[in-house]
Design a protein around this motif. Sequence first.
Motif, PDB file in Angstrom:
ATOM      1  N   ASN A  13       0.317  37.610  22.376  1.00 49.28           N
ATOM      2  CA  ASN A  13      -0.597  37.543  21.241  1.00 49.28           C
ATOM      3  C   ASN A  13      -1.496  36.315  21.343  1.00 49.28           C
ATOM      4  OD1 ASN A  13      -1.657  38.176  18.578  1.00 49.28           O
ATOM      5  ND2 ASN A  13      -0.485  36.406  17.896  1.00 49.28           N
ATOM      6  N   ARG A  14      -0.888  35.175  21.695  1.00 49.09           N
ATOM      7  CA  ARG A  14      -1.696  33.955  21.784  1.00 49.09           C
ATOM      8  C   ARG A  14      -1.928  33.527  23.215  1.00 49.09           C
ATOM      9  NH1 ARG A  14      -2.402  30.957  17.100  1.00 49.09           N
ATOM     10  NH2 ARG A  14      -0.989  31.508  15.396  1.00 49.09           N
ATOM     11  N   LEU A  15      -3.142  33.016  23.481  1.00 44.57           N
ATOM     12  CA  LEU A  15      -3.401  32.329  24.739  1.00 44.57           C
ATOM     13  C   LEU A  15      -2.723  30.962  24.663  1.00 44.57           C
ATOM     14  CD1 LEU A  15      -7.233  32.733  25.455  1.00 44.57           C
ATOM     15  CD2 LEU A  15      -5.355  33.702  26.782  1.00 44.57           C
ATOM     16  N   TYR A  86      -3.514  43.198  11.329  1.00 51.05           N
ATOM     17  CA  TYR A  86      -2.644  43.268  12.517  1.00 51.05           C
ATOM     18  C   TYR A  86      -1.689  42.073  12.571  1.00 51.05           C
ATOM     19  CZ  TYR A  86      -1.749  41.436  17.248  1.00 51.05           C
ATOM     20  OH  TYR A  86      -1.177  40.821  18.337  1.00 51.05           O
ATOM     21  N   TYR A  87      -2.240  40.837  12.471  1.00 51.95           N
ATOM     22  CA  TYR A  87      -1.412  39.643  12.692  1.00 51.95           C
ATOM     23  C   TYR A  87      -0.620  39.249  11.432  1.00 51.95           C
ATOM     24  CZ  TYR A  87      -0.297  34.666  13.176  1.00 51.95           C
ATOM     25  OH  TYR A  87       0.359  33.455  13.168  1.00 51.95           O
ATOM     26  N   GLU A  88      -1.350  39.035  10.325  1.00 48.45           N
ATOM     27  CA  GLU A  88      -0.644  38.640   9.093  1.00 48.45           C
ATOM     28  C   GLU A  88       0.086  39.829   8.479  1.00 48.45           C
ATOM     29  OE1 GLU A  88      -4.003  35.247   8.218  1.00 48.45           O
ATOM     30  OE2 GLU A  88      -4.058  37.105   7.084  1.00 48.45           O
ATOM     31  N   ALA A  91       2.266  42.554  12.008  1.00 46.12           N
ATOM     32  CA  ALA A  91       3.159  41.728  12.836  1.00 46.12           C
ATOM     33  C   ALA A  91       4.052  40.839  11.949  1.00 46.12           C
ATOM     34  CB  ALA A  91       2.345  40.873  13.816  1.00 46.12           C
ATOM     35  N   ASN A  92       3.436  40.145  10.983  1.00 45.21           N
ATOM     36  CA  ASN A  92       4.218  39.134  10.261  1.00 45.21           C
ATOM     37  C   ASN A  92       4.585  39.499   8.825  1.00 45.21           C
ATOM     38  OD1 ASN A  92       4.609  37.201  12.364  1.00 45.21           O
ATOM     39  ND2 ASN A  92       2.386  36.924  12.319  1.00 45.21           N
ATOM     40  N   GLY A  93       4.079  40.632   8.339  1.00 47.00           N
ATOM     41  CA  GLY A  93       4.478  41.098   7.012  1.00 47.00           C
ATOM     42  C   GLY A  93       5.399  42.316   7.105  1.00 47.00           C
ATOM     43  N   LEU A  95       6.879  43.693  10.789  1.00 43.45           N
ATOM     44  CA  LEU A  95       7.838  43.642  11.903  1.00 43.45           C
ATOM     45  C   LEU A  95       8.705  42.384  11.884  1.00 43.45           C
ATOM     46  CD1 LEU A  95       5.473  45.013  14.693  1.00 43.45           C
ATOM     47  CD2 LEU A  95       7.388  46.227  13.612  1.00 43.45           C
ATOM     48  N   TRP A  96       8.082  41.238  11.597  1.00 40.68           N
ATOM     49  CA  TRP A  96       8.881  39.985  11.610  1.00 40.68           C
ATOM     50  C   TRP A  96      10.047  40.067  10.621  1.00 40.68           C
ATOM     51  CZ3 TRP A  96       9.115  35.637  14.644  1.00 40.68           C
ATOM     52  CH2 TRP A  96       9.842  34.569  14.135  1.00 40.68           C
ATOM     53  N   PRO A  97       9.792  40.358   9.327  1.00 38.57           N
ATOM     54  CA  PRO A  97      10.949  40.432   8.420  1.00 38.57           C
ATOM     55  C   PRO A  97      11.899  41.584   8.744  1.00 38.57           C
ATOM     56  CG  PRO A  97       8.913  41.046   7.278  1.00 38.57           C
ATOM     57  CD  PRO A  97       8.512  40.494   8.607  1.00 38.57           C
ATOM     58  N   TYR A 142       6.857  40.899  19.751  1.00 39.03           N
ATOM     59  CA  TYR A 142       6.759  41.965  18.748  1.00 39.03           C
ATOM     60  C   TYR A 142       5.341  42.270  18.293  1.00 39.03           C
ATOM     61  CZ  TYR A 142       6.037  38.098  15.529  1.00 39.03           C
ATOM     62  OH  TYR A 142       5.512  37.001  14.901  1.00 39.03           O
ATOM     63  N   GLN A 143       4.407  41.392  18.585  1.00 44.28           N
ATOM     64  CA  GLN A 143       3.018  41.692  18.190  1.00 44.28           C
ATOM     65  C   GLN A 143       2.437  42.800  19.068  1.00 44.28           C
ATOM     66  OE1 GLN A 143       4.031  38.691  19.374  1.00 44.28           O
ATOM     67  NE2 GLN A 143       3.663  37.073  17.860  1.00 44.28           N
ATOM     68  N   LEU A 144       3.073  43.058  20.204  1.00 44.20           N
ATOM     69  CA  LEU A 144       2.464  43.946  21.203  1.00 44.20           C
ATOM     70  C   LEU A 144       3.412  45.062  21.653  1.00 44.20           C
ATOM     71  CD1 LEU A 144       0.724  41.144  23.334  1.00 44.20           C
ATOM     72  CD2 LEU A 144      -0.289  42.547  21.537  1.00 44.20           C
ATOM     73  N   ASN A 164      11.153  40.781  24.415  1.00 43.36           N
ATOM     74  CA  ASN A 164      11.195  40.665  22.962  1.00 43.36           C
ATOM     75  C   ASN A 164      11.796  39.302  22.603  1.00 43.36           C
ATOM     76  OD1 ASN A 164      10.806  42.401  20.546  1.00 43.36           O
ATOM     77  ND2 ASN A 164      12.958  41.893  20.197  1.00 43.36           N
ATOM     78  N   HIS A 165      10.977  38.393  22.097  1.00 42.74           N
ATOM     79  CA  HIS A 165      11.474  37.035  21.842  1.00 42.74           C
ATOM     80  C   HIS A 165      12.309  36.947  20.566  1.00 42.74           C
ATOM     81  CE1 HIS A 165       8.903  34.769  24.820  1.00 42.74           C
ATOM     82  NE2 HIS A 165       8.376  35.980  24.869  1.00 42.74           N
ATOM     83  N   ILE A 166      12.191  37.927  19.701  1.00 39.34           N
ATOM     84  CA  ILE A 166      12.879  37.862  18.399  1.00 39.34           C
ATOM     85  C   ILE A 166      14.056  38.856  18.420  1.00 39.34           C
ATOM     86  CG2 ILE A 166      10.692  37.161  17.336  1.00 39.34           C
ATOM     87  CD1 ILE A 166      10.531  39.925  15.994  1.00 39.34           C
ATOM     88  N   PRO A 167      14.901  38.850  17.405  1.00 37.72           N
ATOM     89  CA  PRO A 167      16.035  39.782  17.433  1.00 37.72           C
ATOM     90  C   PRO A 167      15.563  41.244  17.400  1.00 37.72           C
ATOM     91  CG  PRO A 167      16.301  38.122  15.689  1.00 37.72           C
ATOM     92  CD  PRO A 167      14.907  37.988  16.191  1.00 37.72           C
TER      93      PRO A 167
HETATM   94  C1  G6P Z   1       7.883  32.951  17.261  1.00 40.25           C
HETATM   95  C2  G6P Z   1       7.399  34.211  17.939  1.00 40.25           C
HETATM   96  C3  G6P Z   1       6.188  33.918  18.821  1.00 40.25           C
HETATM   97  C4  G6P Z   1       5.139  33.185  18.012  1.00 40.25           C
HETATM   98  C5  G6P Z   1       5.700  31.916  17.393  1.00 40.25           C
HETATM   99  C6  G6P Z   1       4.694  31.165  16.511  1.00 40.25           C
HETATM  100  O1  G6P Z   1       8.464  32.091  18.182  1.00 40.25           O
HETATM  101  O2  G6P Z   1       8.436  34.797  18.698  1.00 40.25           O
HETATM  102  O3  G6P Z   1       5.657  35.127  19.329  1.00 40.25           O
HETATM  103  O4  G6P Z   1       4.014  32.881  18.815  1.00 40.25           O
HETATM  104  O5  G6P Z   1       6.820  32.272  16.598  1.00 40.25           O
HETATM  105  O6  G6P Z   1       4.166  32.001  15.529  1.00 40.25           O
HETATM  106  P1  G6P Z   1       2.619  32.340  15.406  1.00 40.25           P
HETATM  107  O7  G6P Z   1       2.540  33.432  14.412  1.00 40.25           O
HETATM  108  O8  G6P Z   1       1.959  31.068  14.945  1.00 40.25           O
HETATM  109  O9  G6P Z   1       2.109  32.725  16.770  1.00 40.25           O
END
Ligand code: G6P
Length: 478
Positions: A13-15, A86-88, A91-93, A95-97, A142-144, A164-167
């Motif tokens: 997701n991030r460079l 997509y991101y807020e 991905a973060n509203g 999949l993350w929770p 998980y963003q991708l 997959n970096h998260i659970p």
């Molecule tokens: C976690 C995720 C990463 C993410 C990081 C920071 O470690 O597994 O994918 O890059 O948090 O979160 P952010 O939303 O700022 O990229």
Amino acid sequence: MPSQLYDFVVVANRLPVDKVGTTDDGEPLYETSPGGLVTALAPVMRSQHGAWVGWAGAPDEAGDAFDSDGMHLVPVELSAQEIEDYYEGMANGTLWPLFHDVIAAPEYHRHWWDAYAKVNRRFAEAAAAQAAEGATVWVQDYQLLLVPMMLREQRPDLRIGFFNHIPFPGYEIFSQLPWRKRVVEGVLGADLVGFQRRSDATNFLRACRRAAGATTRGSHVHVGHGEGRRTVHAAPFPISIDARGFEALASDPAVIERAAQVRTELGDPDAILLGVDRLDYTKGIRHRLSTFKELLEDGALGDKRVVLVQVASPSRERVKAYADLRDEVELIVGRLNGDHGTVGWQPVHYLHQSFPRDEMAALYLAADAMLVTALRDGMNLVAKEYVAARHDDDGVLVLSEFAGAADELHQAVLVNPHDIDGTKGAIVEALGMPKAERRRRMRALRRRVREHDVERWARDFLGALQDGAHAHDEEPAG
Ligand code: G6P
């Protein structure tokens, strides 16, 4: 088509950059940022002619691809609306929770999903445009989740890995997701799917059977029919840190001196407890503060003057659950210091900031006990950084059993952060632990982290991906 093609492409997701300004003609100027992933992958990128595809972190800003530190960086543009959806949003509203066991309630919105699929396609197309014939593409996180299959459809010649970096949650939770089948099928575009813990891989294998009707054998998933039949391997590859680099940093005399200065600046307490987290509801910061409050109130710390330093770096601030958490944490900290502080003394030092690595290393060195009490965490690299920094073989790690690191760091004092009494006991134990015992534990922890560093993580994953993802199949799926 770019003029040059790459044999190794990372898609995240991030460079791995920070924007440091703009050129005279208005183009963004970036500098490589020293994250764990880039540290691990930079040598591979340099030796294998690598490209990194990702978002530069601001709206409507892509700019041209550019070379930095021997890597080719390819920005993917996101509009302000896409960042929101997509991101807020997804991905973060959602999949993350959801993937963190619904500690916060996930929201399911169809327009978030549509934006997620559209942005995933953009990442897949950008990666496909960079990859040489038969290249290796490693998709992150998980963003991708849809990128592996989107990529395979365009480029069946590629070898595709996904990590997959998260659970990965149990199926009872995962099955809430209205798009569960598409997500599983998206990931199954990869040849090798890596997770932090064995239990994450097991949960994923079950989701493959239940949501996508796939058959699994041990850690292999069979997908497709006839000529298109493929096998996908799902296995644990616990991520780590640049342990030697971190140890070297913490051994710098300036850092050691800074650690002593931190102690003085804190009023020379008898003990320093440290928490270092992104300000995220998965990290258990509220539980940790309640635990500390009780310790202060019931006198369990005796006459020791103990401070808690809590670094909470700003994160995802436009997502409501994060803004709410900040309010709650700051209310608790304010009350705690109001109730228990004196003129010139406060028990909690709360820092809503990000610090450079050398300041973090000094804090780790200064801390008598490190509290990593996440409610759910894929790995938690702070736990490993603390251990790597302690070249003095001192300090105690109090570690949640719900962090992936608990599978490896057995000599930590393990806690269930929901159990306030148990966690209080663990902190008291940590602060009263005899020096010889602290040393014995820390040496064993350090050995583990040194031997299983991030370079080994990347090597193991990429090695298994090259081996045709048919590595040893140890355990049947649960
Ligand atoms: C976690 C995720 C990463 C993410 C990081 C920071 O470690 O597994 O994918 O890059 O948090 O979160 P952010 O939303 O700022 O990229």
